[in-house]
Scaffold this motif. Structure first.
Motif, PDB file in Angstrom:
ATOM      1  N   GLY A   1       1.893  20.429  -7.484  1.00  0.00           N
ATOM      2  CA  GLY A   1       2.969  19.699  -8.125  1.00  0.00           C
ATOM      3  C   GLY A   1       2.499  19.014  -9.394  1.00  0.00           C
ATOM      4  O   GLY A   1       1.346  19.107  -9.790  1.00  0.00           O
ATOM      5  N   GLY A   2       3.397  18.281 -10.022  1.00  0.00           N
ATOM      6  CA  GLY A   2       3.121  17.664 -11.304  1.00  0.00           C
ATOM      7  C   GLY A   2       2.489  16.290 -11.219  1.00  0.00           C
ATOM      8  O   GLY A   2       2.367  15.605 -12.223  1.00  0.00           O
ATOM      9  N   LEU A   3       2.089  15.843 -10.037  1.00  0.00           N
ATOM     10  CA  LEU A   3       1.477  14.528  -9.887  1.00  0.00           C
ATOM     11  C   LEU A   3       0.000  14.688  -9.568  1.00  0.00           C
ATOM     12  O   LEU A   3      -0.444  15.711  -9.074  1.00  0.00           O
ATOM     13  CB  LEU A   3       2.147  13.761  -8.737  1.00  0.00           C
ATOM     14  N   ALA A   4      -0.764  13.630  -9.830  1.00  0.00           N
ATOM     15  CA  ALA A   4      -2.192  13.640  -9.498  1.00  0.00           C
ATOM     16  C   ALA A   4      -2.335  13.288  -8.021  1.00  0.00           C
ATOM     17  O   ALA A   4      -2.656  12.166  -7.663  1.00  0.00           O
ATOM     18  CB  ALA A   4      -2.939  12.648 -10.379  1.00  0.00           C
ATOM     19  N   LEU A   5      -2.051  14.272  -7.155  1.00  0.00           N
ATOM     20  CA  LEU A   5      -2.107  14.067  -5.711  1.00  0.00           C
ATOM     21  C   LEU A   5      -3.199  14.926  -5.095  1.00  0.00           C
ATOM     22  O   LEU A   5      -3.541  15.979  -5.630  1.00  0.00           O
ATOM     23  CB  LEU A   5      -0.768  14.426  -5.061  1.00  0.00           C
ATOM     24  N   ARG A   6      -3.717  14.459  -3.972  1.00  0.00           N
ATOM     25  CA  ARG A   6      -4.702  15.222  -3.210  1.00  0.00           C
ATOM     26  C   ARG A   6      -4.176  15.397  -1.799  1.00  0.00           C
ATOM     27  O   ARG A   6      -3.486  14.526  -1.275  1.00  0.00           O
ATOM     28  CB  ARG A   6      -6.029  14.468  -3.192  1.00  0.00           C
ATOM     29  N   ARG A   7      -4.515  16.532  -1.193  1.00  0.00           N
ATOM     30  CA  ARG A   7      -4.078  16.823   0.173  1.00  0.00           C
ATOM     31  C   ARG A   7      -5.164  16.396   1.154  1.00  0.00           C
ATOM     32  O   ARG A   7      -6.331  16.729   0.995  1.00  0.00           O
ATOM     33  CB  ARG A   7      -3.799  18.301   0.346  1.00  0.00           C
ATOM     34  N   ILE A   8      -4.749  15.645   2.186  1.00  0.00           N
ATOM     35  CA  ILE A   8      -5.616  15.293   3.299  1.00  0.00           C
ATOM     36  C   ILE A   8      -5.147  16.132   4.478  1.00  0.00           C
ATOM     37  O   ILE A   8      -3.986  16.057   4.876  1.00  0.00           O
ATOM     38  CB  ILE A   8      -5.520  13.792   3.645  1.00  0.00           C
ATOM     39  N   CYS A   9      -6.045  16.950   5.016  1.00  0.00           N
ATOM     40  CA  CYS A   9      -5.688  17.814   6.138  1.00  0.00           C
ATOM     41  C   CYS A   9      -6.923  18.011   7.004  1.00  0.00           C
ATOM     42  O   CYS A   9      -7.907  17.312   6.849  1.00  0.00           O
ATOM     43  CB  CYS A   9      -5.118  19.142   5.640  1.00  0.00           C
ATOM     44  N   GLY A  10      -6.873  18.969   7.891  1.00  0.00           N
ATOM     45  CA  GLY A  10      -7.988  19.212   8.792  1.00  0.00           C
ATOM     46  C   GLY A  10      -7.712  18.580  10.134  1.00  0.00           C
ATOM     47  O   GLY A  10      -6.583  18.599  10.628  1.00  0.00           O
ATOM     48  N   SER A  11      -8.744  17.957  10.708  1.00  0.00           N
ATOM     49  CA  SER A  11      -8.600  17.352  12.022  1.00  0.00           C
ATOM     50  C   SER A  11      -9.428  16.074  12.082  1.00  0.00           C
ATOM     51  O   SER A  11     -10.632  16.098  11.811  1.00  0.00           O
ATOM     52  CB  SER A  11      -9.069  18.334  13.096  1.00  0.00           C
TER      53      SER A  11
END
Length: 188
Positions: A102-112
């Motif tokens: 997307g157009g924002l400075a975002l990071r995805r937190i995932c995993g376990s």
């Protein structure tokens, strides 16, 4: 592993580790740690693993601005969360942090595992139903469920003002809005 939040205005996340337990965080983000904590390079180039060696230890992470620290759980079958680029504070091994979209400075937190996120000022959580939308200034978006669709638009001059960004957040999923705007160095 035990976590404790110290302070109120600008909190510190203090994590007590038993021998062999670890947490991960960005390079250079710890505030203090006991001498029983060992640092090692993480799987991702920007992460460090903090491990209690032969005896219990403590590692602490201080918030960078007044606000709050939230703990969130991620696991199999979940899409995780999107957070502001500088909001990820720490996580247990198994938590992954990667660039968002997307157009924002975002990071995805995932995993376990469990992750801790820093948000600015007071935080308002809004639950969006499928098809329901909310418009927000991008700097006030602290965290969203990865199921939330984000579209960034520019609203052009109204009543003599210059153009300004607007994000449309569409459910389903939760949105955490922060009262203190993220500084402009980390995206719109």
């Amino acid at each position: 592993m035990r976590d404790e939040l110290l302070g109120t205005t600008q909190p510190v996340l203090s994590i007590s580790l038993d021998p062999g337990e670890s947490v991960v965080a960005e390079v250079g983000e710890f505030a203090w740690m006991t001498d029983s904590i060992e640092m090692a390079a993480g799987e991702a180039s920007r992460l460090v693993v903090y491990t209690a060696t032969d005896e219990p230890g403590v590692v602490a992470f201080a918030s960078k601005r007044p606000g709050c620290i939230l703990g969130v759980d991620v696991g199999p079958g979940q899409e995780g969360y999107l957070v502001r680029e500088s909001s990820f504070l720490a996580g247990t091994p198994g938590v992954r942090v990667s660039p968002g979209e997307g157009g924002l400075a975002l990071r995805r937190i995932c995993g376990s595992g469990r992750a801790w996120v820093e948000l600015g000022g007071d935080v308002v959580r809004r639950e969006l139903a499928a098809g329901q939308s909310l418009r927000a200034h991008p700097r006030h978006i602290g965290m969203v469920d990865a199921t939330v669709a984000i579209q960034v638009a520019v609203v052009h001059g109204t009543s003599g003002y210059d153009a300004h960004p607007c994000a449309v957040l569409s459910g389903p999923g939760a949105v955490w809005l922060q009262s203190t705007a993220q500084q402009s160095g980390a995206g719109p």
